[in-house]
Design an enzyme around this catalytic site. Structure first.
Site, short mmCIF file in Angstrom:
data_model
loop_
_atom_site.label_atom_id
_atom_site.label_comp_id
_atom_site.label_asym_id
_atom_site.label_seq_id
_atom_site.Cartn_x
_atom_site.Cartn_y
_atom_site.Cartn_z
CE1 TYR A 1 2.31 -10.71 -12.87
CE2 TYR A 1 1.22 -10.78 -15.01
CZ TYR A 1 1.34 -10.24 -13.74
OH TYR A 1 0.49 -9.23 -13.34
CB ALA B 1 -0.94 0.00 1.21
#
Length: 276
Positions: free
Chosen positions: A163, A13
């Site tokens: 990925y 964050a």
């Protein structure tokens, strides 16, 4: 649901989408736990847990910056316990932290493979597992993964198998945990952007400033998350939401104000991966 005094634990964050969600919920009075690695300024990656905390408190929320590597089980356990003790519990978990490398099998070092699997799949699993005892005590608990719908087509694997495996690992957590956690009344959902979002990853991996100009801002994802997290946890679970669809449902109207460059025609925006 009111977010006033609700505690939201957000991984990754310190910048980008994670910070945008934190700012949105902070504006509604939420307590935001900033669980991320960056504690010192980095020229290539702007933002630290402390600068994000300053912005979150300026937006109207309370912030707790915690330096956490979500690959470290002990560090995650300590951070979750500290957050719960500081704010009196945990109501929402946002599994946002992610590692990316868009290389094919031949050119993906195992060190990078391990990083993506450890952060994306394992980190999501670990944070969800660790927060669960506190979420079970909340009146409307949510887990939200920043991960794509599971579209099992070769085209989403062929260029970057590692990925895709790592991101789909996050989505498989949604599929399984949503059903598993129904008994506890804990919602588990996924959210994914329709277009590229103006973050450091897009700039560094998808074409520099040119790609940013054809992206939307993180605020569209934050606004979509806001509406998802307001829903009753017992009935809104197991969904793979797309930001654009949520905004159309709850807000409607022209989405050009979410674009970095509103003059770019919407059909020229870069589409994100994994969407049919």
């Amino acid at each position: 649901m009111s977010f006033n005094n609700k505690t939201v634990f957000i991984t990754g964050a310190s910048r980008g989408i994670g910070k945008a969600i934190g700012l949105k919920l902070a504006s509604q009075g939420a307590n935001i736990v900033i669980a991320a690695k960056t504690s010192e300024p980095n020229a290539k990656l702007p933002g630290t847990i402390y600068s994000a905390a300053d912005e979150i408190e300026a937006a109207g929320g309370k912030a707790l910056p915690l330096m956490v590597d979500i690959r470290d089980e002990a560090a995650v356990q300590q951070a979750v316990q500290q957050a719960a003790e500081h704010f009196g519990g945990i109501d929402i978990l946002i599994n946002n932290a992610s590692a990316i490398q868009l290389t094919n099998t031949e050119y993906t070092p195992m060190k990078r493979f391990d990083l993506m699997m450890s952060v994306n799949a394992r980190g999501t699993y670990l944070c969800s597992q660790t927060c669960l005892p506190y979420l079970k005590k909340s009146s409307n608990p949510h887990i939200l993964m920043m991960s794509p719908p599971l579209v099992m087509q070769a085209r989403w694997f062929k260029n970057h198998v590692a990925y895709t495996m790592a991101k789909y690992g996050m989505s498989m957590c949604v599929l399984g945990m949503a059903e598993e956690f129904k008994a506890f009344g804990v919602a588990v959902n996924a959210l994914w952007p329709r277009t590229a979002i103006a973050t450091a990853a897009v700039k560094n991996l998808l074409g520099g400033d040119g790609s940013i100009q054809k992206s939307r801002t993180p605020e569209i994802v934050a606004d979509a998350a806001f509406h998802i997290l307001q829903q009753p946890a017992k009935t809104c679970t197991g969904n793979f939401f797309i930001d654009e669809a949520i905004i159309a449902q709850y807000i409607g109207g022209d989405l050009s104000h979410y674009q970095v460059d509103p003059s770019v025609p919407s059909n020229q925006l870069i589409e994100d991966f994994f969407l049919p």
